[in-house]
Motif scaffolding. Structure first.
Motif, mmCIF file in Angstrom:
data_model
loop_
_atom_site.group_PDB
_atom_site.id
_atom_site.type_symbol
_atom_site.label_atom_id
_atom_site.label_comp_id
_atom_site.label_asym_id
_atom_site.label_seq_id
_atom_site.Cartn_x
_atom_site.Cartn_y
_atom_site.Cartn_z
ATOM 1 N N LEU A 39 0.831 -1.201 0.000
ATOM 2 C CA LEU A 39 0.000 0.000 0.000
ATOM 3 C C LEU A 39 0.863 1.246 0.000
ATOM 4 O O LEU A 39 1.941 1.282 0.602
ATOM 5 N N GLU A 42 -0.615 7.182 0.846
ATOM 6 C CA GLU A 42 -1.972 7.721 0.736
ATOM 7 C C GLU A 42 -3.014 6.656 1.100
ATOM 8 O O GLU A 42 -3.991 6.948 1.789
ATOM 9 N N GLN A 43 -2.804 5.430 0.648
ATOM 10 C CA GLN A 43 -3.741 4.355 0.971
ATOM 11 C C GLN A 43 -3.738 4.046 2.472
ATOM 12 O O GLN A 43 -4.800 3.814 3.054
ATOM 13 N N THR A 44 -2.565 4.052 3.086
ATOM 14 C CA THR A 44 -2.522 3.755 4.517
ATOM 15 C C THR A 44 -3.126 4.879 5.333
ATOM 16 O O THR A 44 -3.829 4.625 6.314
ATOM 17 N N SER A 47 -6.735 4.459 5.144
ATOM 18 C CA SER A 47 -7.224 3.344 5.957
ATOM 19 C C SER A 47 -7.435 3.790 7.398
ATOM 20 O O SER A 47 -8.434 3.422 8.015
#
Length: 175
Positions: A39, A42-44, A47
């Motif tokens: 990931l 930005e994805q983390t 989340s």
């Protein structure tokens, strides 16, 4: 949002200071081995925003896990609703720890306090846990916390393409 404590761990609300270590975990191929693609930052970050929103909405979800003695962030553990499209429904327990935290019993300790919260506070009748068929470390944690597996419940994750992440096992524990 309730904070959970064990002898060695605090399961707590996420902090901005957790974002860097969380991103590093999700960019680690060994940590992600049974989870899929690495990931991005930005994805983390997204989340964590989702974890916080779920807590605000439901009062439970994925807690940040820190070592009580040092305050070091080591990952997450908690409870979440089973994703839509799975061949079963319910609430599942889960955990993800940084490699440096593996082998210390932290996943088992965090999972036990999550089960206690689920059964005692949320009054859930049953809690599930899911992992890939090849993730023997997580399956060992599931067994240590008293969960059992019926191979008839094993399934192919409809969200995964053919490959090592598709076949999954389902563990259960009743209150």
């Amino acid at each position: 949002m309730p904070e959970l404590r064990t002898e060695r761990l605090t399961l707590r609300r996420w902090r901005d200071s957790d974002l860097g270590p969380w991103a590093a975990m999700n960019a680690d191929p060994e940590v992600r081995e049974h989870l899929g693609a690495l990931l991005t930052r930005e994805q983390t970050d997204a989340s964590v925003a989702g974890f916080q929103a779920e807590f605000d909405e439901r009062g439970y979800g994925w807690w940040a896990v820190e070592v009580l003695a040092t305050g070091e962030f080591i990952g997450f553990a908690g409870l979440d609703r089973v994703d839509d499209g799975m061949p079963f429904t319910g609430v599942e327990a889960g955990w993800r720890l940084a490699r440096s935290a593996w082998g210390h019993g932290y996943a088992t300790e965090a999972a036990r306090v999550c089960l206690a919260f689920g059964f005692e506070t949320l009054e859930l009748p049953e809690i599930l846990a899911v992992t890939t068929a090849t993730n023997l470390r997580s399956q060992a944690v599931m067994s240590r916390i008293g969960m059992t597996r019926d191979p008839a419940d094993d399934f192919d994750d409809p969200n995964e393409p053919e490959g090592p992440l598709r076949r999954n096992v389902l563990y259960r524990i009743r209150a």
